[in-house]
Scaffold this motif. Structure first.
Motif, PDB file in Angstrom:
ATOM      1  N   HIS A 277     -10.961   6.356  57.756  1.00 16.99           N
ATOM      2  CA  HIS A 277     -10.893   7.080  56.480  1.00 16.99           C
ATOM      3  C   HIS A 277      -9.561   7.816  56.419  1.00 16.99           C
ATOM      4  O   HIS A 277      -8.794   7.848  57.402  1.00 16.99           O
ATOM      5  CB  HIS A 277     -12.061   8.067  56.338  1.00 16.99           C
TER       6      HIS A 277
ATOM      7  N   LEU B 267      -9.461  11.135  55.295  1.00 20.06           N
ATOM      8  CA  LEU B 267      -9.856  12.514  54.998  1.00 20.06           C
ATOM      9  C   LEU B 267      -8.989  13.545  55.720  1.00 20.06           C
ATOM     10  O   LEU B 267      -8.777  14.646  55.210  1.00 20.06           O
ATOM     11  CB  LEU B 267     -11.331  12.725  55.350  1.00 20.06           C
TER      12      LEU B 267
ATOM     13  N   ARG C 118     -14.230   8.966  50.905  1.00 16.17           N
ATOM     14  CA  ARG C 118     -13.352   9.833  50.114  1.00 16.17           C
ATOM     15  C   ARG C 118     -14.091  10.373  48.895  1.00 16.17           C
ATOM     16  O   ARG C 118     -13.968  11.560  48.544  1.00 16.17           O
ATOM     17  CB  ARG C 118     -12.108   9.053  49.683  1.00 16.17           C
TER      18      ARG C 118
ATOM     19  N   ASP D 116     -14.867  14.338  48.253  1.00 12.85           N
ATOM     20  CA  ASP D 116     -14.464  15.033  47.025  1.00 12.85           C
ATOM     21  C   ASP D 116     -15.657  15.756  46.390  1.00 12.85           C
ATOM     22  O   ASP D 116     -15.524  16.892  45.905  1.00 12.85           O
ATOM     23  CB  ASP D 116     -13.861  14.040  46.030  1.00 12.85           C
TER      24      ASP D 116
ATOM     25  N   VAL E  40      -5.948  14.698  53.712  1.00 14.11           N
ATOM     26  CA  VAL E  40      -6.151  15.437  52.456  1.00 14.11           C
ATOM     27  C   VAL E  40      -5.743  16.892  52.654  1.00 14.11           C
ATOM     28  O   VAL E  40      -6.170  17.550  53.614  1.00 14.11           O
ATOM     29  CB  VAL E  40      -7.621  15.354  52.009  1.00 14.11           C
TER      30      VAL E  40
END
Length: 392
Positions: free
Chosen positions: A219, A221, A188, A192, A224
């Motif tokens: 994860h 991701l 993460r 980012d 997001v």
């Protein structure tokens, strides 16, 4: 003298065949050859999988060209599977089926970067990805992964490497060659950083099905908001379903990138093997228990290798996970290519030298331990303890 594309001519020959050639010179004196070279499943495909493959291959329905992005039935089935694994909302529009994960990577790289662009990788790296970028004229910059950090990259090193204009960062987790698993929190933070820099994160998760039981989502991701603009996840059906010869992989990405990949695939192959796609679409939901059993078996093999390495002097298990173990050999002043060659020819242990995975990896060997069953792995203790390099 014939003239060839210098971007291709300068590459070394494919590494696995050269290593297998060393093994063919072994005389059998220490027992049967132990092949720890290529990452292939050390057990057969499920009988139902074979039956579904045969049924689809014999059907005229799959002898013509198929959809470039993949069979609708597999795109939908895999999207459902991915959604379950990650607790995310992934649809068939996010999926592109390819002929193996290497093709998934080259298609993604071509869609994202061009000659003269820069892509980040880790050192050590998966050699097929590095050579793919090199043959496309894409510059490669490396982020070091220290053994002391479990061969995971330092977040500050990634932040420093993410300069303006870097098109992508390519990571493999569980890692090839080290086996190291990237924790969700680290991924993460990396993601980012990539988003802030306008850099794509290419995440090769070929071996994710062999994470330990109870690991949870690899994860977050895919949950997001806006992930489609910065993230590409790659996958291979080869290991989980024991069909590497049928060459089937997948890309999970935003529809815009899937559209770009379709342009590339139309020139590379038009469509991935259709009968294998039909079979996998049936196998994904049906063989969950069988795949879980295989994951447990791979864990047993990993434990057996840990047991072997704990009893050896001079040899050190530096990292292990999924299919791979990264072993420090006891000859610090000798390149691993020489050590691996002699291991194959003298001891009948076929593995890949660390030299193939980047600079500074001369002290390591990669053992693809998933290829061998537990009794075979246990034989390594005697062979390694009695191995000596000629003249040393």
């Amino acid at each position: 003298m014939p003239h060839f594309n210098p971007l291709i001519a300068r590459l070394s020959p494919p590494p696995v065949p050269s290593v297998l050639a060393w093994g063919k010179e072994y005389d059998g004196a220490r027992g049967p050859r132990i092949d720890l070279s290529q990452a292939v499943p050390g057990y057969p495909a499920h009988p139902d999988m074979l039956a579904w493959l045969g049924e689809a291959a014999a059907s005229p329905a799959y002898t013509g060209y198929g959809a470039i992005e993949g069979e609708d039935v597999l795109r939908a089935a895999y999207a459902t599977h991915v959604s379950g694994v990650y607790g995310a909302s992934v649809t068939a529009e996010n999926i592109h089926i390819t002929s193996g994960c290497n093709q998934a990577f080259i298609s993604t790289a071509m869609a994202i970067a061009g000659a003269g662009d820069k892509v980040l990788m880790t050192n050590p790296f998966y050699f097929n990805q590095e050579t793919t970028l090199s043959m496309l004229g894409i510059g490669v910059e490396l982020v070091p992964c220290d053994a002391a950090l479990g061969f995971l990259p330092d977040i500050d090193a990634i932040a420093s490497a993410l300069k303006p204009g870097v098109r992508a960062l390519a990571l493999v987790t569980p890692n090839n060659p080290t086996g190291s698993v990237y924790p969700p929190a680290l991924l993460r933070r990396i993601f980012d950083l990539c988003r802030t820099n306008g850099t794509w994160l290419i995440l090769d998760e070929t071996y994710r099905d062999f994470l330990p039981e109870g690991s949870g989502a690899p994860h977050d991701l895919l949950t997001v908001e806006g992930w489609q603009d910065s993230l590409v996840c790659l996958y291979s059906f080869s290991k989980s379903f024991c069909i590497p010869g049928h060459r089937l992989g997948a890309i999970t990405a935003g529809p815009a990138l899937v559209e770009q990949v379709a342009k590339i695939m139309d020139n590379l192959q038009i469509c991935a093997p259709r009968s294998a796609q039909a079979a996998i679409a049936r196998a994904l939901p049906a063989l969950d228990d069988w795949r879980a059993g295989n994951r447990a078996e791979i864990t047993r093999r990993a434990e057996a290798l840990k047991q072997v390495m704990s009893g050896l002097k001079g040899w050190k298990l530096q990292a292990i996970g999924a299919y791979f173990a990264y072993i420090r050999h006891p000859y610090p002043d000798i390149r691993s290519e020489f050590v691996a060659e002699k291991l194959a020819k003298i001891a009948g242990i076929v593995c890949l030298p660390g030299d193939y995975f980047g600079q500074g990896q001369e002290g390591y060997l990669r053992f693809a331990f998933a290829n061998a069953d537990v009794p075979t792995i246990l034989q390594l203790e005697e062979r390694l303890s009695n191995f000596n390099l000629p003249g040393i």
